[in-house]
Design a protein around this motif. Structure first.
Motif, PDB file in Angstrom:
ATOM      1  N   ILE A  33       0.905  -1.029   0.027  1.00 27.31           N
ATOM      2  CA  ILE A  33       0.083  -0.182   0.001  1.00 27.31           C
ATOM      3  C   ILE A  33       1.099   1.414   0.022  1.00 27.31           C
ATOM      4  N   HIS A  34       0.531   2.135  -0.983  1.00 27.50           N
ATOM      5  CA  HIS A  34       1.673   3.502  -1.127  1.00 27.50           C
ATOM      6  C   HIS A  34       0.824   4.176  -0.251  1.00 27.50           C
ATOM      7  N   SER A  39      -1.951  15.273  -6.218  1.00 24.34           N
ATOM      8  CA  SER A  39      -2.857  16.744  -6.093  1.00 24.34           C
ATOM      9  C   SER A  39      -3.681  16.372  -4.815  1.00 24.34           C
ATOM     10  N   ARG A  40      -4.406  15.061  -4.397  1.00 24.07           N
ATOM     11  CA  ARG A  40      -4.691  14.384  -3.502  1.00 24.07           C
ATOM     12  C   ARG A  40      -3.783  13.949  -3.005  1.00 24.07           C
ATOM     13  N   LEU A  41      -3.709  13.686  -0.947  1.00 24.94           N
ATOM     14  CA  LEU A  41      -3.735  12.010  -0.938  1.00 24.94           C
ATOM     15  C   LEU A  41      -4.319  11.135  -1.315  1.00 24.94           C
ATOM     16  N   HIS A  42      -4.099  10.091  -1.535  1.00 25.94           N
ATOM     17  CA  HIS A  42      -4.360   8.427  -1.924  1.00 25.94           C
ATOM     18  C   HIS A  42      -2.999   6.949  -0.988  1.00 25.94           C
ATOM     19  N   TYR A  43      -4.800   6.431  -1.219  1.00 29.63           N
ATOM     20  CA  TYR A  43      -3.469   5.371  -0.805  1.00 29.63           C
ATOM     21  C   TYR A  43      -3.804   4.108  -1.936  1.00 29.63           C
ATOM     22  N   ASP A  44      -2.819   4.154  -2.584  1.00 29.85           N
ATOM     23  CA  ASP A  44      -2.714   3.039  -3.686  1.00 29.85           C
ATOM     24  C   ASP A  44      -2.822   1.664  -3.526  1.00 29.85           C
ATOM     25  N   LEU A  45      -3.316   0.691  -3.325  1.00 29.88           N
ATOM     26  CA  LEU A  45      -4.072  -1.057  -2.541  1.00 29.88           C
ATOM     27  C   LEU A  45      -3.304  -1.726  -3.522  1.00 29.88           C
ATOM     28  N   ARG A  46      -2.477  -2.678  -4.088  1.00 31.45           N
ATOM     29  CA  ARG A  46      -1.453  -3.198  -4.773  1.00 31.45           C
ATOM     30  C   ARG A  46      -1.607  -4.582  -4.493  1.00 31.45           C
ATOM     31  N   PRO A  59      -8.950   6.248  -1.432  1.00 31.63           N
ATOM     32  CA  PRO A  59      -9.059   8.316  -1.096  1.00 31.63           C
ATOM     33  C   PRO A  59      -9.129   8.475   0.015  1.00 31.63           C
ATOM     34  N   LYS A  60      -9.102   7.318   1.107  1.00 30.92           N
ATOM     35  CA  LYS A  60      -9.220   7.602   2.571  1.00 30.92           C
ATOM     36  C   LYS A  60      -8.156   6.503   3.166  1.00 30.92           C
ATOM     37  N   GLU A  61      -7.509   6.875   4.463  1.00 30.24           N
ATOM     38  CA  GLU A  61      -6.804   5.171   5.261  1.00 30.24           C
ATOM     39  C   GLU A  61      -7.491   4.013   4.830  1.00 30.24           C
ATOM     40  N   GLY A  95       0.951  11.555 -11.338  1.00 30.99           N
ATOM     41  CA  GLY A  95       1.102  11.155 -10.323  1.00 30.99           C
ATOM     42  C   GLY A  95       1.980  12.140  -9.399  1.00 30.99           C
ATOM     43  N   ALA A  96       2.303  13.007 -10.099  1.00 29.78           N
ATOM     44  CA  ALA A  96       2.856  14.052  -9.023  1.00 29.78           C
ATOM     45  C   ALA A  96       3.340  14.355  -8.003  1.00 29.78           C
ATOM     46  N   GLY A  97       3.689  13.785  -7.022  1.00 30.66           N
ATOM     47  CA  GLY A  97       4.251  14.316  -5.638  1.00 30.66           C
ATOM     48  C   GLY A  97       4.808  12.717  -4.660  1.00 30.66           C
ATOM     49  N   LYS A  98       4.992  12.949  -3.779  1.00 33.74           N
ATOM     50  CA  LYS A  98       5.782  11.771  -3.442  1.00 33.74           C
ATOM     51  C   LYS A  98       5.062  10.675  -2.901  1.00 33.74           C
ATOM     52  N   VAL A  99       5.759   9.446  -2.660  1.00 31.07           N
ATOM     53  CA  VAL A  99       5.136   8.406  -2.643  1.00 31.07           C
ATOM     54  C   VAL A  99       5.969   7.534  -2.255  1.00 31.07           C
ATOM     55  N   LYS A 100       5.417   6.648  -0.306  1.00 34.68           N
ATOM     56  CA  LYS A 100       5.973   6.319   0.221  1.00 34.68           C
ATOM     57  C   LYS A 100       5.111   5.100   0.370  1.00 34.68           C
ATOM     58  N   ILE A 101       5.994   4.393   0.997  1.00 39.39           N
ATOM     59  CA  ILE A 101       5.163   2.635   1.222  1.00 39.39           C
ATOM     60  C   ILE A 101       4.413   2.938   2.352  1.00 39.39           C
TER      61      ILE A 101
END
Ligand code: MN
Length: 152
Positions: A33-34, A39-46, A59-61, A95-101
């Protein structure tokens, strides 16, 4: 499943993201999960299927306890190498912006689950640091899914 859409959306001379390729499946399928400060904080489930990461933007935690239902929008499949990616996607890029695990681990499909997201709803057991236990992804329509932790 293919990486065509993933690669088409990105300029690999500008973004530090991996170009990636379809890989041999892991012995135990992985999930990541990233936390993505776009532009809007979200979480990417992979979730890994067939050497690729099927992906959903949430879109939410992510839900840590039962009773919380999260919208999860299916996005383009990502390469397996993306599971280790952290960095900053530069301005002007997709997807410009910071990505962290945010969390990472392995998962197991449960009896009764579809074999992959093309075939239907998924039920799986997550073994991560933050998320542990039984989770469900229900396909509602088009790209929309609902993601929640199961009660048992
Ligand atoms: Mn994202």
């Amino acid at each position: 499943m293919t990486l065509e859409e993933y690669q088409k959306k990105r300029k690999f001379d500008q973004t530090p993201e991996p170009k990636g390729k379809i890989k041999k499946p892991s012995k135990s399928p992985i999930f990541v999960i990233h936390e993505h400060h776009a532009s809007r904080l979200h979480y990417d489930l992979r979730l890994e299927f067939a050497g690729i990461l099927a992906s959903w933007a949430v879109p939410k935690e992510p839900p840590k306890t039962p009773g919380i239902k999260r919208l999860a929008m299916r996005t383009e499949d990502h390469p397996l190498d993306y599971a280790n990616f952290e960095g900053i996607i530069p301005e002007g890029n997709y997807g410009a912006g910071k990505v962290k695990i945010w969390d990472k681990g392995t998962f197991q499909l449960l009896p009764g689950s579809a074999k992959n997201p093309q075939e239907g709803n998924l039920e799986f057991f997550l073994k991560g640091d933050k998320l542990k236990g039984k989770y469900v992804l229900i396909h509602t329509d088009d790209k929309r899914w609902l993601w929640f932790k199961s009660k048992n």
